[in-house]
Each structure stands twice: as C-alpha cells, then as structure tokens.
Write an enzyme that holds these catalytic residues in place. Structure first.
Site, PDB file in Angstrom:
ATOM      1  N   LYS A 279       0.826  -1.203   0.000  1.00  0.00           N
ATOM      2  CA  LYS A 279       0.000   0.000   0.000  1.00  0.00           C
ATOM      3  C   LYS A 279       0.862   1.255   0.000  1.00  0.00           C
ATOM      4  O   LYS A 279       0.623   2.193  -0.781  1.00  0.00           O
ATOM      5  CB  LYS A 279      -0.905   0.010   1.229  1.00  0.00           C
ATOM      6  CG  LYS A 279      -1.713   1.295   1.402  1.00  0.00           C
ATOM      7  CD  LYS A 279      -2.526   1.285   2.667  1.00  0.00           C
ATOM      8  CE  LYS A 279      -1.756   1.763   3.863  1.00  0.00           C
ATOM      9  NZ  LYS A 279      -1.698   3.242   3.937  1.00  0.00           N
ATOM     10  N   ASN A 280       1.867   1.290   0.859  1.00  0.00           N
ATOM     11  CA  ASN A 280       2.664   2.502   1.016  1.00  0.00           C
ATOM     12  C   ASN A 280       3.629   2.754  -0.135  1.00  0.00           C
ATOM     13  O   ASN A 280       4.261   3.807  -0.199  1.00  0.00           O
ATOM     14  CB  ASN A 280       3.432   2.468   2.337  1.00  0.00           C
ATOM     15  CG  ASN A 280       2.501   2.623   3.532  1.00  0.00           C
ATOM     16  OD1 ASN A 280       1.395   3.132   3.401  1.00  0.00           O
ATOM     17  ND2 ASN A 280       2.952   2.168   4.682  1.00  0.00           N
TER      18      ASN A 280
ATOM     19  N   CYS B  80      -5.422   8.373   9.642  1.00  0.00           N
ATOM     20  CA  CYS B  80      -5.548   7.722  10.941  1.00  0.00           C
ATOM     21  C   CYS B  80      -5.364   8.724  12.072  1.00  0.00           C
ATOM     22  O   CYS B  80      -4.567   9.646  11.972  1.00  0.00           O
ATOM     23  CB  CYS B  80      -4.517   6.604  11.084  1.00  0.00           C
ATOM     24  SG  CYS B  80      -4.889   5.142  10.116  1.00  0.00           S
TER      25      CYS B  80
ATOM     26  N   ASP C 260       4.780   0.725  11.912  1.00  0.00           N
ATOM     27  CA  ASP C 260       3.566   0.065  11.436  1.00  0.00           C
ATOM     28  C   ASP C 260       3.462  -1.390  11.876  1.00  0.00           C
ATOM     29  O   ASP C 260       2.464  -2.056  11.589  1.00  0.00           O
ATOM     30  CB  ASP C 260       3.481   0.143   9.901  1.00  0.00           C
ATOM     31  CG  ASP C 260       2.995   1.502   9.423  1.00  0.00           C
ATOM     32  OD1 ASP C 260       2.574   2.312  10.263  1.00  0.00           O
ATOM     33  OD2 ASP C 260       3.035   1.751   8.201  1.00  0.00           O
TER      34      ASP C 260
ATOM     35  N   ARG D 161      -8.400  -0.461   4.624  1.00  0.00           N
ATOM     36  CA  ARG D 161      -7.480   0.504   4.033  1.00  0.00           C
ATOM     37  C   ARG D 161      -6.138  -0.126   3.685  1.00  0.00           C
ATOM     38  O   ARG D 161      -5.430   0.376   2.807  1.00  0.00           O
ATOM     39  CB  ARG D 161      -7.245   1.674   4.995  1.00  0.00           C
ATOM     40  CG  ARG D 161      -8.442   2.606   5.176  1.00  0.00           C
ATOM     41  CD  ARG D 161      -8.070   3.786   6.058  1.00  0.00           C
ATOM     42  NE  ARG D 161      -6.843   4.414   5.572  1.00  0.00           N
ATOM     43  CZ  ARG D 161      -5.807   4.716   6.345  1.00  0.00           C
ATOM     44  NH1 ARG D 161      -5.833   4.450   7.633  1.00  0.00           N
ATOM     45  NH2 ARG D 161      -4.742   5.285   5.823  1.00  0.00           N
TER      46      ARG D 161
END
Length: 445
Positions: free
Chosen positions: A22-23, A119, A315, A407
């Site tokens: 995702k990142n 977030c 994370d 997400r």
C-alpha cells in the site's frame, strides 16, 4: 457497516502470498501525473486507500481502468490534467493524498491541496513538505484549510529535512525530477517504499541516486514518459510481517510467499528472539522470497523501539504488542515515530492483556491467555493487532470499524481462512452466538 467475527484458539498453518505494498502503490499511482500518457502498473493491491487514490486521480482528470476479475493490473491515462486540486472530501479520508502537491506543481505550476486527514495516531504536519518544495522555488499560502502552491520555474536546491519523513521525501523527490538543475535531499527517509518510488521514477526517465540512504540526489530532466513495460509494485512488508506474527501468536507454522525479505530484517530478528524458527529462501533479484515461521515453544518477551528504516517499523508496533501480550514475562515497547499510537492498548486490555502505557512507552506483562471480546479498531495497524489477538484468544471476538482494516489489508479474511483461521465478515447488526471453548483447566479439575 460490517464487523469481523473471529473464533480463536487454532494454530495457523499454511502458505499465504503478500500483496502489493500500500505505502508504495499510493505514491507511485500519484507519480504517474508527472508523465503524460498511458501507464500500466502491476501488483496493485485492492484496498480502500488505492480506490481513494484512483478516485482522486479521476477528479484531477486522469481516468483509470481497474480489472473486475480481481486482477492487480491498473491502467492510467494521464494525458490531460483538468484540475490541480486535491479536495477535502478525499484528503480527509487518506493522508497520502497530500502527495499530489509535488507532481501537480511540477507539471502544472500550481496546486491546491487540502490539509490531510487519515488515521488518528497523532499530528502529522506537512511543514517538511512545504519547506522542501520552497527550496525548489515553490511559494505557498494556507487558506481555508487548503495549501495553495505556485511555482514559476522549478529549480534544483538543497533540502534539509528536520527529521526523516517518508511522504515529505517522496513529495519533494517527485517535484525535483522535473526541476532545472540538481537537488540534494539531506536526512531523507530510507524506507523501502521510497526506494520503490525512486525506481519507478527512474523507469520513467528520471535521474536519481542514493535512494535507500539518507542523501538522495536528483538531477532534473525536461520531461518524463510512461514506463516502457508494466511496472510491478513491491510486496507489502507490513502485511507480510502481520501474517508472520499471526503464525507466531497462534503457535503455528506459516509461510509468506513474495515477501520482501531484506526489508523485514528487524521484524524477523525480533521474532527469532521471541522463540520462533524463522528462515527464508527463494530470494530473487528484487529481494522478494519465501519466509517460513514456526513456533512450538513458549514466547519469550522481547522489547522493541520503533525507528525509521532500517529500525523496527512503527507500522508493526501494534502487532508486536498483541504478540507480547502472550509472552512469558515483561517487555517494553517504545514508540518514537508517532504520538498517540497506543490506542489499541485499551482494546487489547479488554481481551485480558496487561499493558501499562505511559506516553511513548508501554510495559506489556504477558498473560497466559486472552479472552474473546467485542473490540473496536482505532486505526489501520491497531485493527491488525486486534485481529491477531482474536486469532489467539479463547472464545469469540467481534471487531468493529472494519473500514480501517480495509485501508491496508487485501482480502484479509480469505487469506486467514486459507491458513485455517475461523474468521468471517458479517453485517454489524447481525447477532453472533459466541463460541465458548471448553476450559482446559476446569476440565482437568
């Protein structure tokens, strides 16, 4: 709205494949704005944040084609930019939308981007983004919750970040590739996702050196073009790490395929210290391979401190806290990246965990077992920690606010089910009959 129902207590066994990161996908999708034409990207994960990014690009005037068969190839048309704005209704849902600032300024000379949301894990200001872009000749004013930027002529410059910032490094790097002259980014973020973005930009014709170190040098070019072949997004190190912890917390044996082995080094080292057998094989030129994890004995307490890459990733902090909740002894977790990122501690404590959070530090006192409960996700990685706790817990766990989970984790329920987990998604208003497993202690008595 849906909730996740987990009937815990089963060791997980089997193989799961890591999705695209995702990142890495979000900045690379936005970076296509820099080169007019048709772009083809592979290994793009099917996530809520990716859908929001594609929606943002569509609002700007760049439509996308996403396969409806569950495939991971995305086509983007960036020939025309109709609007140089990232509006509040998109940015408030996803902080990464601020990454449109650099590419829009580089290509259009102007940009209007809402101050970001995302977030609720603390204040994450954009001052480093603006400071870096100002060093390249951009001018900004803040008005009505928006950053309004203009530039007459992008020029290379010296950028010194006050602290390593992933999105700040990415934003400035994307603008610098079309600046006139050489830009040097000091104290740059070293994360693998920054490296993947640099590789993508280079595949479009950018001249970049030093990615993966704290000094990135960009020699600007007049124009970029779409990559000649489809560009494949790197695999997700946080997703891969989460599934490895799932194997560890349940006392199982899990293999993650297409995992970024080298990028996960600090997590793998911590898992070994906790008593897990961890090995890797089949590592290719891109650093992706198979990671095997097995745990048969007790969990040893291992203290960690989050740090920018190559340290332990923030994370993975929430997932590590869930794991340490079942360790035989006390561990200390220190969060140095974001403030207010221990909100999951209270939810884990509802399941019987013994955690003593104090500002940027939490003491985790291991317990013999966790109990299923109704819990609520507060952010993306907090949601993953609650899923992990539910997989190991005695009885049933219901997790609310699944939109956080969606997400960042692609087809989570299906992947966990393939490993033997009893997990399903149901509408929030469905009453679930709780599963109560036999209490071994009472049965023995």
């Amino acid at each position: 709205m849906d909730k996740l129902v987990i009937h815990g207590g089963l060791p997980l066994h089997g193989t799961v494949r890591a999705s695209g990161a995702k990142n890495a996908a979000l900045p690379i999708l936005i970076a296509t704005l820099l080169a007019p034409g048709e772009h083809v990207l592979d290994n793009v994960p099917e996530l809520a944040d990716v859908s929001l990014t594609l929606s943002l690009l569509g609002r700007i005037g760049c439509p996308s084609l996403v396969p409806d068969d569950g495939g991971s190839r995305v086509r983007l048309d960036t020939w025309r930019i109709a609007f140089s704005e990232a509006p509040y209704d998109v940015v408030r849902k996803m902080r990464a939308s601020v990454l449109a600032l650099g590419p829009l300024l580089a290509r259009q000379g102007q940009a209007r981007v809402s101050l970001p949301g995302g977030c609720a894990i603390g204040v994450r200001p954009v001052d480093q983004h603006l400071k870096g872009l100002e060093a390249l000749g951009c001018r900004f004013e803040l008005s009505g919750g928006y950053v309004n930027g203009r530039v007459d002529h992008l020029r290379g410059g010296e950028v010194r970040f006050d602290m390593p910032t992933v999105t700040g490094t990415e934003n400035v790097m994307m603008a610098a590739v079309l600046a006139d002259g050489v830009s040097v980014l000091h104290n740059a973020a070293r994360e693998p996702e920054v490296v993947d973005l640099a590789r993508f930009l280079r595949a479009m014709g950018a001249r970049i050196e030093g990615e993966g170190t704290d000094t990135i040098t960009v020699d600007g070019v007049p124009a970029l073009r779409p990559t000649r072949t489809p560009y494949s997004i790197m695999p997700d190190r946080i997703e891969a790490g989460t599934y490895l912890v799932a194997g560890a917390i349940t006392g199982g044996a899990v293999t993650v395929e297409r995992a970024p082995v080298h990028a996960l080094a600090p997590v793998l080292d911590a898992l070994r210290a906790a008593g897990c057998e961890v090995s890797a094989d089949g590592v290719g030129p891109d650093g992706a391979g198979r990671i095997h994890l097995r745990r048969e004995g007790p969990l040893a307490p291992v203290s960690i401190e989050t740090q920018p890459h190559p340290g332990f990733p923030t994370d993975m902090q929430a997932q590590w806290m869930a794991l340490m909740s079942l360790a035989e002894g006390d561990s200390v977790i220190r969060e140095t990246i974001f403030e207010n990122r221990f909100m999951h501690a209270a939810e884990l404590m509802r399941m019987g965990a013994r955690i003593e959070p104090d500002r940027d530090r939490a003491v985790v006192r291991g317990v013999r077992r966790l109990e299923g409960a109704t819990v609520m996700a507060t952010d993306l990685r907090a949601s993953a920690s609650l899923v992990l706790a539910g997989l190991a817990a005695h009885g049933s766990t219901e997790m609310l606010r699944l939109y956080h989970l969606d997400r960042g984790y692609e087809r989570l329920e299906a992947k966990l089910a393939a490993l033997g987990a009893r997990v399903r998604r149901v509408p929030d208003d469905v009453r679930v009959v709780r599963v109560v497993e036999p209490d071994e202690d009472r049965a023995a008595g």
